[in-house]
Design an enzyme around this catalytic site. Sequence first.
Site, PDB file in Angstrom:
ATOM      1  N   THR A   9      27.416 -13.434 -36.209  1.00 11.79           N
ATOM      2  CA  THR A   9      26.358 -12.602 -36.800  1.00 11.79           C
ATOM      3  C   THR A   9      25.144 -13.424 -37.216  1.00 11.79           C
ATOM      4  OG1 THR A   9      27.878 -10.893 -37.521  1.00 11.79           O
ATOM      5  CG2 THR A   9      25.884 -11.123 -38.817  1.00 11.79           C
ATOM      6  N   THR A  87      31.910 -14.750 -38.802  1.00 15.85           N
ATOM      7  CA  THR A  87      32.799 -14.757 -39.968  1.00 15.85           C
ATOM      8  C   THR A  87      34.160 -14.128 -39.665  1.00 15.85           C
ATOM      9  OG1 THR A  87      31.916 -12.643 -40.763  1.00 15.85           O
ATOM     10  CG2 THR A  87      30.879 -14.655 -41.611  1.00 15.85           C
ATOM     11  N   ASP A  88      34.247 -13.377 -38.557  1.00 18.84           N
ATOM     12  CA  ASP A  88      35.528 -12.722 -38.233  1.00 18.84           C
ATOM     13  C   ASP A  88      36.687 -13.718 -38.174  1.00 18.84           C
ATOM     14  OD1 ASP A  88      34.121 -10.392 -38.060  1.00 18.84           O
ATOM     15  OD2 ASP A  88      34.338 -10.124 -35.897  1.00 18.84           O
TER      16      ASP A  88
HETATM   17  N1  ASP Z   1      31.023  -9.816 -38.214  1.00 17.82           N
HETATM   18  C1  ASP Z   1      31.073 -11.058 -37.569  1.00 17.82           C
HETATM   19  C2  ASP Z   1      30.241 -12.117 -38.269  1.00 17.82           C
HETATM   20  O1  ASP Z   1      30.133 -12.017 -39.447  1.00 17.82           O
HETATM   21  C3  ASP Z   1      30.897 -11.033 -36.121  1.00 17.82           C
HETATM   22  C4  ASP Z   1      31.502 -12.289 -35.581  1.00 17.82           C
HETATM   23  O2  ASP Z   1      32.443 -12.809 -36.153  1.00 17.82           O
HETATM   24  O3  ASP Z   1      31.021 -12.778 -34.568  1.00 17.82           O
HETATM   25  O4  ASP Z   1      29.716 -13.018 -37.713  1.00 17.82           O
END
Ligand code: ASP
Length: 325
Positions: A9, A87-88
């Site tokens: 993200t 963050t995933d």
């Molecule tokens: N929601 C995720 C992030 O915070 C998407 C990912 O992990 O690529 O980056």
Amino acid sequence: MAVYSLGGTIAMTTDPTTGGVVPALSAHELLAAVPALETSGISLQVRDFRRLPGASLSFQDLTELSGAIKAELDAGGVDGVVVTQGTDTIEETAFLLDLHHDREQPIIVTGAMRNPTLAGPDGPANLHAAVIAAADPGLRNGGCLVVLGDEIHTARSVRKSHTTSPAAFASPSAGPIGRIAEGRVRMTTALPHRSHPLAEAVRAARVGLYTVTLGDDGALLDLWDGNCDGLVVAAFGVGHVPECLVEGLGKLAAHIPVVLASRIGNGPVLTATYGFPGSEKDLLARGLIGAGDLSPYQARLLLHGLIAQGADRASILEAFATATD
Ligand code: ASP
């Protein structure tokens, strides 16, 4: 200082085809959004490593990243490393990097919960804080740490605890070990004690994760037999499963290492309290290996690394005992 960008993200912008955000920004573009770094006096080596969503990072990507970081540190002149990513999977990648990191310079992993197209994206502030942390001599020998929301978390204790909140990252059982304020690190506790790093992989390994749920009849448990080299069971509470799973788990544990973790992901599995069929005492007596306070995801990564480095059962038992004491 070296900055490796992997996507996520923090590096996403709107894709005209899908209308959704996708990883597109380079590491240089991420750093350009943090003008304060230009005047910080910290020189940055920028590595555009991957442009992937966190969910698509693989063991291969992480092995290559670990190798690139080692080579960069061995070449000299780098005081710390920052990794930006989705963050995933930060909980898992940070733990995995930590398991393999044996140099004194810290690796700081960061990301963003709000993408750059939203009001108040947190990526630039997180990247700034991560660079400050990576440059701080007080974090040397800290292994791999996670910095988000101006908090410093150990790879061992950090959990992603919300799907969207900018304050999603927390260390529920220990709290952050420090914070960044006014451009410097302020520690609140000592650096973590770290167990011995894992050796390089010598073989491929597949480790499954089986989550026990209410009313589970165990019918799907058999599918793991012959299809994985090791299994982590995310059990109820302190390490409990329905009685009807006990025999199947005992049989599996006779063929492959089966680790008993808690699906709660916060607090230890016990070893010597409950005595009913399917209790932690029963399962450990049937050959399962306790995960201590490692989350099921962390236990899976440790077991994967151990099997991949060719560890036998005794070494796996010892590694879990050391990692969880
Ligand atoms: N929601 C995720 C992030 O915070 C998407 C990912 O992990 O690529 O980056």
